[in-house]
Write a protein that holds these residues in place. Structure first.
Motif, PDB file in Angstrom:
ATOM      1  N   GLY A   1      -8.374   8.511 -13.152  1.00 14.54           N
ATOM      2  CA  GLY A   1      -9.187   8.000 -12.058  1.00 14.54           C
ATOM      3  C   GLY A   1      -8.855   6.541 -11.836  1.00 14.54           C
ATOM      4  O   GLY A   1      -8.621   5.800 -12.790  1.00 14.54           O
ATOM      5  N   ILE A   2      -8.799   6.103 -10.592  1.00 16.36           N
ATOM      6  CA  ILE A   2      -8.574   4.683 -10.314  1.00 16.36           C
ATOM      7  C   ILE A   2      -9.828   4.100  -9.691  1.00 16.36           C
ATOM      8  O   ILE A   2     -10.436   4.689  -8.796  1.00 16.36           O
ATOM      9  CB  ILE A   2      -7.345   4.459  -9.411  1.00 16.36           C
ATOM     10  CG1 ILE A   2      -7.386   5.330  -8.152  1.00 16.36           C
ATOM     11  CG2 ILE A   2      -6.066   4.725 -10.160  1.00 16.36           C
ATOM     12  CD1 ILE A   2      -6.225   5.044  -7.201  1.00 16.36           C
ATOM     13  N   ASP A   3     -10.233   2.917 -10.199  1.00 13.73           N
ATOM     14  CA  ASP A   3     -11.480   2.334  -9.708  1.00 13.73           C
ATOM     15  C   ASP A   3     -11.266   1.131  -8.797  1.00 13.73           C
ATOM     16  O   ASP A   3     -12.188   0.717  -8.099  1.00 13.73           O
ATOM     17  CB  ASP A   3     -12.413   1.970 -10.872  1.00 13.73           C
ATOM     18  CG  ASP A   3     -11.771   1.037 -11.870  1.00 13.73           C
ATOM     19  OD1 ASP A   3     -10.632   0.613 -11.647  1.00 13.73           O
ATOM     20  OD2 ASP A   3     -12.428   0.735 -12.890  1.00 13.73           O
ATOM     21  N   THR A   4     -10.057   0.546  -8.778  1.00 11.53           N
ATOM     22  CA  THR A   4      -9.712  -0.447  -7.750  1.00 11.53           C
ATOM     23  C   THR A   4      -8.363  -0.062  -7.167  1.00 11.53           C
ATOM     24  O   THR A   4      -7.498   0.459  -7.869  1.00 11.53           O
ATOM     25  CB  THR A   4      -9.627  -1.876  -8.325  1.00 11.53           C
ATOM     26  OG1 THR A   4      -8.517  -1.975  -9.207  1.00 11.53           O
ATOM     27  CG2 THR A   4     -10.913  -2.253  -9.061  1.00 11.53           C
ATOM     28  N   HIS A   5      -8.198  -0.320  -5.891  1.00  6.43           N
ATOM     29  CA  HIS A   5      -6.968   0.122  -5.237  1.00  6.43           C
ATOM     30  C   HIS A   5      -6.721  -0.719  -3.990  1.00  6.43           C
ATOM     31  O   HIS A   5      -7.603  -0.929  -3.166  1.00  6.43           O
ATOM     32  CB  HIS A   5      -7.045   1.599  -4.849  1.00  6.43           C
ATOM     33  CG  HIS A   5      -8.390   2.036  -4.355  1.00  6.43           C
ATOM     34  ND1 HIS A   5      -8.842   1.769  -3.081  1.00  6.43           N
ATOM     35  CD2 HIS A   5      -9.387   2.691  -4.987  1.00  6.43           C
ATOM     36  CE1 HIS A   5     -10.058   2.264  -2.947  1.00  6.43           C
ATOM     37  NE2 HIS A   5     -10.420   2.828  -4.077  1.00  6.43           N
ATOM     38  N   ASP A   6      -5.501  -1.243  -3.894  1.00  2.18           N
ATOM     39  CA  ASP A   6      -5.037  -1.950  -2.703  1.00  2.18           C
ATOM     40  C   ASP A   6      -3.747  -1.299  -2.226  1.00  2.18           C
ATOM     41  O   ASP A   6      -2.865  -0.991  -3.031  1.00  2.18           O
ATOM     42  CB  ASP A   6      -4.776  -3.435  -2.985  1.00  2.18           C
ATOM     43  CG  ASP A   6      -6.057  -4.238  -3.101  1.00  2.18           C
ATOM     44  OD1 ASP A   6      -7.012  -3.909  -2.375  1.00  2.18           O
ATOM     45  OD2 ASP A   6      -6.091  -5.193  -3.902  1.00  2.18           O
ATOM     46  N   ILE A   7      -3.638  -1.116  -0.916  1.00  2.00           N
ATOM     47  CA  ILE A   7      -2.470  -0.474  -0.320  1.00  2.00           C
ATOM     48  C   ILE A   7      -1.704  -1.521   0.484  1.00  2.00           C
ATOM     49  O   ILE A   7      -2.276  -2.199   1.343  1.00  2.00           O
ATOM     50  CB  ILE A   7      -2.883   0.702   0.577  1.00  2.00           C
ATOM     51  CG1 ILE A   7      -3.613   1.769  -0.261  1.00  2.00           C
ATOM     52  CG2 ILE A   7      -1.660   1.315   1.255  1.00  2.00           C
ATOM     53  CD1 ILE A   7      -4.316   2.805   0.560  1.00  2.00           C
ATOM     54  N   TYR A   8      -0.420  -1.666   0.192  1.00  6.86           N
ATOM     55  CA  TYR A   8       0.419  -2.673   0.843  1.00  6.86           C
ATOM     56  C   TYR A   8       1.538  -1.998   1.642  1.00  6.86           C
ATOM     57  O   TYR A   8       2.187  -1.069   1.159  1.00  6.86           O
ATOM     58  CB  TYR A   8       1.046  -3.604  -0.194  1.00  6.86           C
ATOM     59  CG  TYR A   8       0.068  -4.563  -0.822  1.00  6.86           C
ATOM     60  CD1 TYR A   8      -0.234  -5.777  -0.207  1.00  6.86           C
ATOM     61  CD2 TYR A   8      -0.561  -4.261  -2.028  1.00  6.86           C
ATOM     62  CE1 TYR A   8      -1.131  -6.661  -0.783  1.00  6.86           C
ATOM     63  CE2 TYR A   8      -1.457  -5.144  -2.615  1.00  6.86           C
ATOM     64  CZ  TYR A   8      -1.734  -6.346  -1.983  1.00  6.86           C
ATOM     65  OH  TYR A   8      -2.629  -7.224  -2.555  1.00  6.86           O
ATOM     66  N   THR A   9       1.756  -2.516   2.844  1.00  9.67           N
ATOM     67  CA  THR A   9       2.802  -2.018   3.728  1.00  9.67           C
ATOM     68  C   THR A   9       3.796  -3.129   4.025  1.00  9.67           C
ATOM     69  O   THR A   9       3.402  -4.175   4.541  1.00  9.67           O
ATOM     70  CB  THR A   9       2.217  -1.518   5.064  1.00  9.67           C
ATOM     71  OG1 THR A   9       1.292  -0.462   4.809  1.00  9.67           O
ATOM     72  CG2 THR A   9       3.316  -1.021   5.987  1.00  9.67           C
ATOM     73  N   PRO A  10       5.096  -2.960   3.704  1.00 10.33           N
ATOM     74  CA  PRO A  10       6.101  -3.949   4.126  1.00 10.33           C
ATOM     75  C   PRO A  10       6.154  -4.019   5.648  1.00 10.33           C
ATOM     76  O   PRO A  10       6.068  -2.989   6.320  1.00 10.33           O
ATOM     77  CB  PRO A  10       7.407  -3.403   3.557  1.00 10.33           C
ATOM     78  CG  PRO A  10       6.991  -2.471   2.460  1.00 10.33           C
ATOM     79  CD  PRO A  10       5.692  -1.880   2.898  1.00 10.33           C
ATOM     80  N   ASN A  11       6.272  -5.231   6.202  1.00  4.35           N
ATOM     81  CA  ASN A  11       6.190  -5.361   7.665  1.00  4.35           C
ATOM     82  C   ASN A  11       7.370  -6.085   8.292  1.00  4.35           C
ATOM     83  O   ASN A  11       7.287  -6.592   9.411  1.00  4.35           O
ATOM     84  CB  ASN A  11       4.891  -6.065   8.073  1.00  4.35           C
ATOM     85  CG  ASN A  11       4.870  -7.537   7.701  1.00  4.35           C
ATOM     86  OD1 ASN A  11       5.720  -7.998   6.931  1.00  4.35           O
ATOM     87  ND2 ASN A  11       3.914  -8.274   8.230  1.00  4.35           N
TER      88      ASN A  11
END
Length: 415
Positions: free
Chosen positions: A69-79
């Motif tokens: 289980g993951i309790d913190t999550h950030d999603i990054y997109t190269p731009n």
């Protein structure tokens, strides 16, 4: 969220202070079941997570079934923008592998530290050479392909499928890529579907083109398509010229390099005074019309253009070889090339008409050691595939032949 985004997360049950960060690459998305597969950078472990849930995201190891289980999550997109100090970036190495990093400094050289274990640092010079490395796999003197700033999106909403015909069905590879490149609204799905079929099948034994060109000594030279660079160029002529309708994709690394305005031939414009639309096409010398179908790029070179008012315009040209007999194989004889032109402007959101060439703006022209070059052409030159598309209703040439009935290459790809 889309394929090839990065996930930076901490795991539930980690009692350390601070918790250990993990970074993974999103490699598969199932919008129907609201799940995604993530491959961790340090272990290559693949975990299927559930998204669109509040609180902890439950996950299962794809191989051994262990629950996580993951309790913190950030999603990054190269731009595709330049890296910024104290921000997150993605480094693409020459072998096409990509990793997420923190930019410690950025000037004459760029210092980065990677987020995955063992958290190595490297220093990258202005010409993309590694001048310092703590990473055994990428050593001093190696080159990188790109370093791009990343945008924190944290968007995990399920996005619409490109066409209603796919609703309720599992996503095939073509549909997943269409979503990954975020092409909805930019080009027609059919344009991408046919172009990608060409990318995977032309000249690999499945659908050979048998195309050739004749040099000054009257020798036949086979036109070869090389997909090892990953570039695929698609022009969607169903769209008017005051909309961006050409995309340059890199299938190997999952990046959309460009989305641009492109001109069509003045002879192709709609006869109902709708000059912005290309509605007929040709392979005939002197027709001033655009051509449909598959092309292969050739060499890039500068050449001045003397305009009707006597002024000289500095241009860069990219040769195009038509792969389809009777449809676009006279491109060289007609002088049909991709080239830069002042009548196409990304800033003014417009493209004028050409004499049949897919002309683009000169935004990426630059002087390199006294020679005018175009950065896009340097990327896509020498053997990359281009597909010019329109729908069946508008795909007739000046003899009344329809591309969808006439193209043997298309029939092979669809077979």
């Amino acid at each position: 969220m889309k394929i090839n985004d990065f996930l930076l997360c901490t795991f539930d049950g980690d009692n350390e202070t601070p918790k250990t960060n993990y970074v993974g690459k999103i490699v598969d998305i199932d919008d129907i079941n609201s799940t995604f597969d993530c491959e961790l950078m340090d272990t290559n472990q693949r975990i299927k997570f559930q998204f669109n849930l509040s609180g902890i995201w439950p996950g299962t190891d794809v191989l051994d079934g262990t629950d996580y289980g993951i309790d913190t999550h950030d999603i990054y997109t190269p731009n595709q923008s330049s890296p910024v100090t104290d921000e997150v970036a993605a480094v693409t190495f020459a072998d096409t592998a990509q990793y997420l990093c923190f930019v410690e400094s950025n000037g004459d050289s760029t210092n980065v530290q990677f987020y995955h274990h063992p958290y190595p640092r490297i220093v990258i010079s202005a010409d993309n050479t590694i001048t310092f490395s703590e990473w055994d796999h990428y050593v001093l003197g190696d080159k990188i392909s790109a370093i791009e700033a990343c945008v924190l999106t944290n968007d995990v909403s399920s996005s619409a499928l490109p066409s209603e015909q796919f609703q309720g069905k599992s996503l095939d590879e073509t549909t997943q890529l269409f979503k990954q490149f975020e092409l909805e609204g930019e080009i027609d799905f059919e344009a991408f579907r046919i172009a990608y079929a060409g990318y995977t099948k032309i000249d690999n034994g499945s659908c050979p083109s048998h195309a050739h060109w004749v040099d000054k000594r009257h020798r036949k030279n086979k036109i070869t398509y090389d997909n090892t660079t990953g570039y695929l160029i698609i022009i969607d002529f169903t769209k008017p010229s005051n909309e961006r309708r050409m995309v340059i994709l890199n299938i190997l690394n999952g990046f959309k390099r460009s989305h641009l305005y492109v001109a069509h031939g003045v002879g192709s414009q709609n006869k109902k005074n709708e000059r912005l639309k290309a509605r007929n096409f040709s392979n005939t010398v002197g027709s001033n019309k655009s051509s449909l179908g598959f092309f292969v790029t050739g060499r890039a070179f500068p050449r001045d253009k003397k305009k009707d008012d006597g002024k000289i315009e500095k241009r860069v040209w990219l040769k195009l070889y038509g792969l389809e007999v009777g449809i676009n194989d006279r491109a060289l004889r007609r002088g049909i090339m991709m080239h830069t032109a002042s009548y196409v402007s990304e800033k003014l959101n417009r493209a004028g008409r050409s004499h049949g060439c897919p002309a683009i703006s000169d935004d990426e022209n630059e002087l390199v050691q006294g020679k005018l070059k175009n950065r896009l052409f340097e990327d896509i030159r020498d053997g990359n595939l281009l597909f010019a598309y329109t729908d069946r209703a508008n795909a007739t040439d000046d003899f009344g032949n329809n591309y969808y009935d006439q193209s043997n290459l298309l029939k092979c790809l669809e077979g």
